[in-house]
Every structure is written in C-alpha cells, then in structure tokens.
Write a protein that holds these residues in place. Structure first.
Motif, PDB file in Angstrom:
ATOM      1  N   TYR A 139     -44.957   0.738  31.506  1.00 51.75           N
ATOM      2  CA  TYR A 139     -45.917   1.811  31.762  1.00 51.75           C
ATOM      3  C   TYR A 139     -45.126   2.827  32.180  1.00 51.75           C
TER       4      TYR A 139
ATOM      5  N   PRO B  14     -48.312   8.040  34.925  1.00 53.68           N
ATOM      6  CA  PRO B  14     -48.469   8.478  36.281  1.00 53.68           C
ATOM      7  C   PRO B  14     -49.092   6.957  37.242  1.00 53.68           C
ATOM      8  N   PRO B  15     -48.582   6.839  38.398  1.00 52.00           N
ATOM      9  CA  PRO B  15     -48.832   5.738  38.951  1.00 52.00           C
ATOM     10  C   PRO B  15     -50.427   5.425  39.233  1.00 52.00           C
ATOM     11  N   ASP B  16     -50.934   6.654  39.577  1.00 52.45           N
ATOM     12  CA  ASP B  16     -52.376   6.608  39.561  1.00 52.45           C
ATOM     13  C   ASP B  16     -52.979   7.522  38.663  1.00 52.45           C
ATOM     14  N   ASP B  17     -53.404   6.835  37.708  1.00 49.75           N
ATOM     15  CA  ASP B  17     -53.937   7.738  36.415  1.00 49.75           C
ATOM     16  C   ASP B  17     -55.103   8.552  36.666  1.00 49.75           C
ATOM     17  N   PRO B  18     -55.503   9.726  36.854  1.00 51.40           N
ATOM     18  CA  PRO B  18     -56.794  10.171  37.218  1.00 51.40           C
ATOM     19  C   PRO B  18     -57.706  10.178  36.122  1.00 51.40           C
ATOM     20  N   HIS B  19     -57.232   9.579  34.899  1.00 53.01           N
ATOM     21  CA  HIS B  19     -58.508   9.473  33.677  1.00 53.01           C
ATOM     22  C   HIS B  19     -58.975   7.968  33.770  1.00 53.01           C
ATOM     23  N   ASP B  20     -58.341   7.182  34.720  1.00 53.70           N
ATOM     24  CA  ASP B  20     -58.853   5.720  34.661  1.00 53.70           C
ATOM     25  C   ASP B  20     -60.033   5.640  35.713  1.00 53.70           C
ATOM     26  N   HIS B  21     -61.384   5.587  35.031  1.00 57.28           N
ATOM     27  CA  HIS B  21     -62.849   5.750  35.839  1.00 57.28           C
ATOM     28  C   HIS B  21     -63.331   4.222  36.095  1.00 57.28           C
ATOM     29  N   HIS B  22     -62.405   3.527  35.721  1.00 59.74           N
ATOM     30  CA  HIS B  22     -62.961   2.064  35.880  1.00 59.74           C
ATOM     31  C   HIS B  22     -64.276   1.546  35.255  1.00 59.74           C
TER      32      HIS B  22
ATOM     33  N   ARG C 212     -51.340  -3.029  30.844  1.00 61.31           N
ATOM     34  CA  ARG C 212     -50.570  -3.207  32.191  1.00 61.31           C
ATOM     35  C   ARG C 212     -50.987  -4.614  32.658  1.00 61.31           C
TER      36      ARG C 212
ATOM     37  N   ASP D  50     -52.995   2.720  29.729  1.00 64.67           N
ATOM     38  CA  ASP D  50     -53.078   1.570  30.342  1.00 64.67           C
ATOM     39  C   ASP D  50     -52.859   0.416  28.997  1.00 64.67           C
TER      40      ASP D  50
END
Length: 192
Positions: A159, A162-170, A141, A118
């Motif tokens: 960027y 992946p479109p939905d990053d599984p490591h992005d936990h906000h 981003r 990101d």
C-alpha cells in the motif's frame, strides 16, 4: 436516321454541365469567451512544474489562449493533469509497467504489486508469460498476499497511498469477505 445521328454527334461535342444547386448557407453563432479572470486572492493560471504541485488548486490549468486549439496540457485537470506533468519530467505516476513474469513468486520473494487504494486486482499469466489464461487475484490491505491457483505464484500488495484515506467511508458494514482455501489451512502454515 441521319438527323438522329447528327443530333447525337452534336450532343457528344457539347460539354455537359450538371444542374447547379444553390450553395447551402451556413449560419454561424458567435460565442464570446471571456479570458480567464481569477478572483482576488487566487493565483494567475500558469503551468506549474511537477515538483511544485502541492494542492489541488495547482492542478487547474490556465486554459488556451483565445483563438487557439487547446492541447491536453491546456485543458486537463486533476489526476490526468498530474499524469501529464509527470510524464513531461519522465515520472510514471501510475506505474503502468507490467508485473514481472520471468519468475514464480514465493512467500519469501513474492511479486510485489503497488496500490494506492485499499484493494487491487492483479492478473497472473504464469511463468513464463502466457503459460496459462489470466487468473485474476484480489489483493487488499486486510489480505496482502494471494497465490495463483494455476501456477502457484505468490503476489503481495504494498500500500503506497495516504495512511488515512479520506475516501474510505467504511461502506463495508456487515459485509463478510468470501472464504477461500486459505481460510481452511492450519494456522501453522500461514504466512508471517
């Protein structure tokens, strides 16, 4: 005095042997290594070509044969293994080539920085290269364009992750991005 000289001359002719110290005994520990034994349903460990890698399980190595010294390919896993397999086929996974410094980036033709995350930090050294000290620019981003405050070169982050990053936990809840001079520019002059 003649007896002392005779003793000294005889001592010179006799070879000198240092005192022998008993050799150190080495204790050895035998380590048993079991051969890689996959569980039922798991594929046997073997080297998979780069273009056949589909899952994380494909990045687990088979290991070295017993009695041999393992190479990097035999023991690396994960991203390191993916990088090695890519290099074996001539693919630079992480694109470690330097950014172009033969031109100054503009908003119409910026210097493109690819990122799978990101956010990325890019170092600008000016045009031509090394015309000023490194200025670190943070591209994200949310803010893909950034301009060097020393030479005016514009950088854009593309960027490629992946479109939905599984490591992005906000985890950024309540965090406000610091203001820059771009926040004080009239909206008419913003990039589009």
């Amino acid at each position: 005095m003649s007896a002392a000289r005779a003793a000294l001359s005889l001592a010179r002719r006799v070879p000198f042997k240092p005192v022998r110290i008993a050799p150190r005994t080495f204790s050895t520990v035998t380590v048993r290594r079991e051969k890689y034994d996959p569980k039922p349903g798991e594929p046997e460990g073997k080297i998979i070509p780069f273009d056949q890698i589909k899952t994380e399980q494909d990045l687990l190595p088979p290991g070295a044969e017993p009695g041999t010294v393992p190479t990097d390919l035999d023991q690396s896993t994960g991203l390191e293994r993916l990088e090695i397999l890519g290099k074996m086929q001539g693919i630079d996974i992480f694109d470690m080539s330097p950014l172009p410094s033969d031109r100054v980036g503009t908003f119409e033709n910026p210097i493109v920085v690819k990122s799978a995350g990101d956010e990325i930090q890019a170092g600008c050294t000016g045009c031509p290269a090394d015309s000023h000290l490194v200025r670190w620019l943070v591209l994200s981003r949310a803010r893909p364009f950034e301009r060097c405050n020393e030479c005016g070169s514009v950088y854009r982050m593309d960027y490629v992750g992946p479109p939905d990053d599984p490591h992005d936990h906000h985890h950024h809840g309540g965090f406000e991005e610091p203001k820059t001079m771009a926040d004080y520019v009239k909206p008419d002059y913003w990039y589009r």
